[in-house]
Design a protein around this motif. Structure first.
Motif, short mmCIF file in Angstrom:
data_model
loop_
_atom_site.label_atom_id
_atom_site.label_comp_id
_atom_site.label_asym_id
_atom_site.label_seq_id
_atom_site.Cartn_x
_atom_site.Cartn_y
_atom_site.Cartn_z
N TRP A 39 -6.23 4.69 3.98
CA TRP A 39 -5.67 3.82 2.95
C TRP A 39 -5.75 4.43 1.58
O TRP A 39 -5.17 3.92 0.64
N ARG A 40 -6.45 5.52 1.43
CA ARG A 40 -6.58 6.16 0.12
C ARG A 40 -5.30 6.93 -0.18
O ARG A 40 -4.91 7.83 0.55
N SER A 41 -4.65 6.59 -1.29
CA SER A 41 -3.39 7.25 -1.61
C SER A 41 -3.60 8.71 -1.96
O SER A 41 -2.73 9.54 -1.71
N ASP A 42 -4.76 9.07 -2.52
CA ASP A 42 -4.99 10.49 -2.83
C ASP A 42 -5.04 11.33 -1.56
O ASP A 42 -4.70 12.51 -1.58
N TYR A 43 -5.44 10.75 -0.46
CA TYR A 43 -5.47 11.46 0.82
C TYR A 43 -4.09 11.44 1.48
O TYR A 43 -3.64 12.44 2.02
N TRP B 196 0.81 -1.21 0.00
CA TRP B 196 0.00 0.00 0.00
C TRP B 196 0.85 1.26 0.00
O TRP B 196 0.63 2.17 -0.80
N SER B 197 1.84 1.35 0.86
CA SER B 197 2.61 2.59 0.93
C SER B 197 3.49 2.77 -0.31
O SER B 197 3.87 3.89 -0.63
N LEU B 198 3.79 1.70 -1.01
CA LEU B 198 4.50 1.85 -2.27
C LEU B 198 3.62 2.58 -3.29
O LEU B 198 4.09 3.41 -4.05
N ALA B 199 2.34 2.27 -3.28
CA ALA B 199 1.40 2.96 -4.17
C ALA B 199 1.32 4.44 -3.80
O ALA B 199 1.31 5.31 -4.68
N VAL B 200 1.29 4.74 -2.52
CA VAL B 200 1.26 6.13 -2.07
C VAL B 200 2.50 6.85 -2.57
O VAL B 200 2.43 7.97 -3.10
#
Length: 174
Positions: A69-73, A13-17
């Motif tokens: 969990w939302r990467s846009d946030y 998940w944090s890689l996507a962020v």
């Protein structure tokens, strides 16, 4: 079911962020055309829009897992850190950089407090932690020699070196 997929891919998940943050920063760099004031304005505008989107979404009452969990946030933290860097550079471009040795350590303490005790699902609390973390990182070069020596302790260097690998591999054991 989605729960099985999330469990397997949760650690990425944090890689996507991070990757989404890079895309936003590339867009800001392209728009700004090497003009720091434009980059700073764009970074604040993007951060405001993303936070507004987070506020617009239903902020959960049970811990905030859905929104955090939302990467846009979550990329707000990266974009605001970039804005802090640019703001400090703009503020000191015609003068000597400020040399206040306690900025970074004090900001680090406040950032750690925010991480431990504030809920990033709420925009105001995300901003508080983000601002202190951004100050801690972006004032590190003006930190005192003791603080920098502490951060260069062999154990911390070793932990930093292996942390990414541990981060990726730890999911195999859960």
């Amino acid at each position: 079911p989605i729960e099985q997929v999330v469990g397997v891919l949760e650690h990425s998940w944090s890689l996507a962020v991070e990757e989404h943050s890079y895309l936003v920063l590339i867009a800001i760099a392209a728009i700004s055309g090497r003009k720091p004031v434009v980059a700073l304005s764009a970074a604040f505008l993007v951060s405001t829009l993303l936070l507004t989107n987070g506020i617009h979404l239903e902020i959960p009452k049970n811990g905030g897992q859905q929104i955090t969990w939302r990467s846009d946030y979550r990329i707000v933290s990266v974009v605001l850190s970039f804005a802090t860097f640019v703001a400090i550079r703009l503020a000191t471009q015609h003068t000597a950089p400020f040399r206040i040795a306690w900025y970074s350590p004090l900001a680090t303490v406040f950032a750690m407090f925010a991480i431990l005790f504030l809920n990033p699902a709420y925009p105001a609390q995300l901003i508080i932690g983000t601002c202190f973390a951004a100050l801690a990182v972006n004032t590190l070069e003006s930190a005192g020699t003791r603080w920098r020596a502490y951060l260069q302790h062999p154990f911390l260097l070793w932990a930093g070196t292996i942390s990414f690998s541990l981060y990726l591999w730890q999911q195999l054991f859960f």
